[in-house]
Design an enzyme around this catalytic site. Sequence first.
Site, PDB file in Angstrom:
ATOM      1  CE1 TYR A 247      85.439  52.462  60.720  1.00 23.75           C
ATOM      2  CE2 TYR A 247      84.796  51.687  58.556  1.00 23.75           C
ATOM      3  CZ  TYR A 247      84.610  52.534  59.622  1.00 23.75           C
ATOM      4  OH  TYR A 247      83.598  53.455  59.592  1.00 23.75           O
TER       5      TYR A 247
ATOM      6  CE  LYS B 177      85.005  60.482  58.323  1.00 20.72           C
ATOM      7  NZ  LYS B 177      83.984  59.507  58.689  1.00 20.72           N
TER       8      LYS B 177
HETATM    9  C1  LIG Z   1      77.384  55.244  52.160  1.00 17.57           C
HETATM   10  C2  LIG Z   1      78.331  55.779  53.196  1.00 17.57           C
HETATM   11  C3  LIG Z   1      79.365  54.981  53.658  1.00 17.57           C
HETATM   12  C4  LIG Z   1      80.267  55.472  54.613  1.00 17.57           C
HETATM   13  N1  LIG Z   1      81.319  54.678  55.004  1.00 17.57           N
HETATM   14  C5  LIG Z   1      82.241  55.198  55.852  1.00 17.57           C
HETATM   15  C6  LIG Z   1      83.408  54.446  56.175  1.00 17.57           C
HETATM   16  O1  LIG Z   1      83.603  53.339  55.691  1.00 17.57           O
HETATM   17  N2  LIG Z   1      84.301  54.995  57.029  1.00 17.57           N
HETATM   18  C7  LIG Z   1      84.125  56.248  57.584  1.00 17.57           C
HETATM   19  O2  LIG Z   1      84.978  56.716  58.349  1.00 17.57           O
HETATM   20  N3  LIG Z   1      83.025  56.983  57.285  1.00 17.57           N
HETATM   21  C8  LIG Z   1      82.101  56.495  56.431  1.00 17.57           C
HETATM   22  N4  LIG Z   1      81.011  57.258  56.098  1.00 17.57           N
HETATM   23  C9  LIG Z   1      80.882  58.609  56.653  1.00 17.57           C
HETATM   24  C10 LIG Z   1      81.583  59.635  55.746  1.00 17.57           C
HETATM   25  O3  LIG Z   1      82.979  59.456  55.764  1.00 17.57           O
HETATM   26  C11 LIG Z   1      81.286  61.068  56.207  1.00 17.57           C
HETATM   27  O4  LIG Z   1      81.612  61.207  57.570  1.00 17.57           O
HETATM   28  C12 LIG Z   1      79.821  61.467  55.988  1.00 17.57           C
HETATM   29  O5  LIG Z   1      79.314  60.903  54.801  1.00 17.57           O
HETATM   30  C13 LIG Z   1      79.699  62.979  55.930  1.00 17.57           C
HETATM   31  O6  LIG Z   1      78.368  63.366  55.843  1.00 17.57           O
HETATM   32  P1  LIG Z   1      77.623  63.743  54.458  1.00 17.57           P
HETATM   33  O7  LIG Z   1      77.311  62.451  53.795  1.00 17.57           O
HETATM   34  O8  LIG Z   1      76.411  64.477  54.922  1.00 17.57           O
HETATM   35  O9  LIG Z   1      78.577  64.590  53.635  1.00 17.57           O
HETATM   36  C14 LIG Z   1      80.092  56.781  55.148  1.00 17.57           C
HETATM   37  C15 LIG Z   1      79.050  57.584  54.678  1.00 17.57           C
HETATM   38  C16 LIG Z   1      78.172  57.106  53.715  1.00 17.57           C
HETATM   39  C17 LIG Z   1      77.073  58.010  53.222  1.00 17.57           C
END
Ligand SMILES: Cc1cc2nc3c(=O)[nH]c(=O)nc-3n(C[C@H](O)[C@H](O)[C@H](O)COP(=O)(O)O)c2cc1C
Length: 390
Positions: free
Chosen positions: A125, A244
Amino acid sequence: MPHAREWAQRRLPRPVFDVVEGAAEREVTERRNRSAFEALTWQQPVGVQVGAVDTGTELLGQRLSAPLLTAPCGLAGAVHPDAEPGVFAAAAATGVGAVLSTTATRSLEQVAARGGHRDGWFQCYFLGGRSGAEQLLERAAGAGYRTLVLTLDTPVPGIRYRDAGHGLTLPMAYRVPTMARLAPQVLTRPHWLAGVARRPSTLGMGNGLHGVAGGGLDRLFAEVPTWADLAWARERWSGPIVVKGLTRVEDARRALAEGADAIAVSNHGGRQLDGQPATIAALPAIVDAVAGDVPVLLDGGVRSGADIARAIALGASAVMVGRAYLYGLAIAGEAGVRRVLELLIHELTQTMRLLGIADLDALRQVELNVTSASSFAAKASAEVTLRGVR
Ligand SMILES: Cc1cc2nc3c(=O)[nH]c(=O)nc-3n(C[C@H](O)[C@H](O)[C@H](O)COP(=O)(O)O)c2cc1C
């Protein structure tokens, strides 16, 4: 991966569980991500025995024991003090990939030093704008990260009503009034309290830049990565770049045109724009459009090895899991993440054996059908009606 979610729920104070579990607005997309996997069916070819099953694959020049990576998730230190270094170490031990978030609670250097993961991925980010991002890229390259992930679906923080209800703000700040309000829930979770609360410094942003004006969200959202930044990043990053956060074919094509080396079909686990399609439903059209040219990753709703198999059968090169490994982290820190990853790989192997196939190339030929719960219900009730008439 039976009961990991329920165990995590028992381990974590409610507000922390909700940070992990919660999604944007009415959380429709998050539920849809998971239920869309359940609507995909296959039929078992019986009377077949396969010997050794190989779940291994090559992704962006990296050998993986299975088509699996831990997704970039901020705030792991709020879940367990093993935090992101524990996640990376668990991924290394099981031979899968790992992606570190900019909003990790530990610095990218700490994770690289402890994690023991060669070829880590870093999700950037623009913390502190482009100049801040430039420093982050330099640090990431210096610490040995090889693949860069640009998340493009987060121009603003998603509206998460669970967090708002608990009075939590990002980056996670356990201020005295907040802690006092949350005390009843926190005190009933002694393991969590003993681990995380003793080390509150682990709850901030590990990659925070010194000397950058503004705090927290201001620094994160003042300047967010856009399409224009792909070329900008290309000039500053020598390894592969993954875009992404896509669910549209047009955006997948654009990512390729702008020079992405891979794309990740993702709706941020339903945490950004609510009402999007399930990622597994968006995948086939994107695979048709671009999979011949670049690897297509998928995340969102993957909770089992059978889900991984379904995504591979629909053309994904690999999947990322988010909440699934955070549940493991909540239960037993690094060992819990390792167990979840081992179980996912075991379930994938078992699914392939039951389908009578020995490797991922064969899995890509498996046919899937869509049986939506509602069409099943309609059929069942039609049959009941017919029987009633007879
Ligand atoms: C607690 C949490 C924090 C996340 N933080 C980020 C992040 O900092 N950057 C990002 O690209 N995606 C972030 N995500 C999204 C994840 O990279 C991913 O796309 C998502 O968790 C996939 O879905 P799932 O939890 O059902 O497997 C976050 C997801 C969660 C649950």
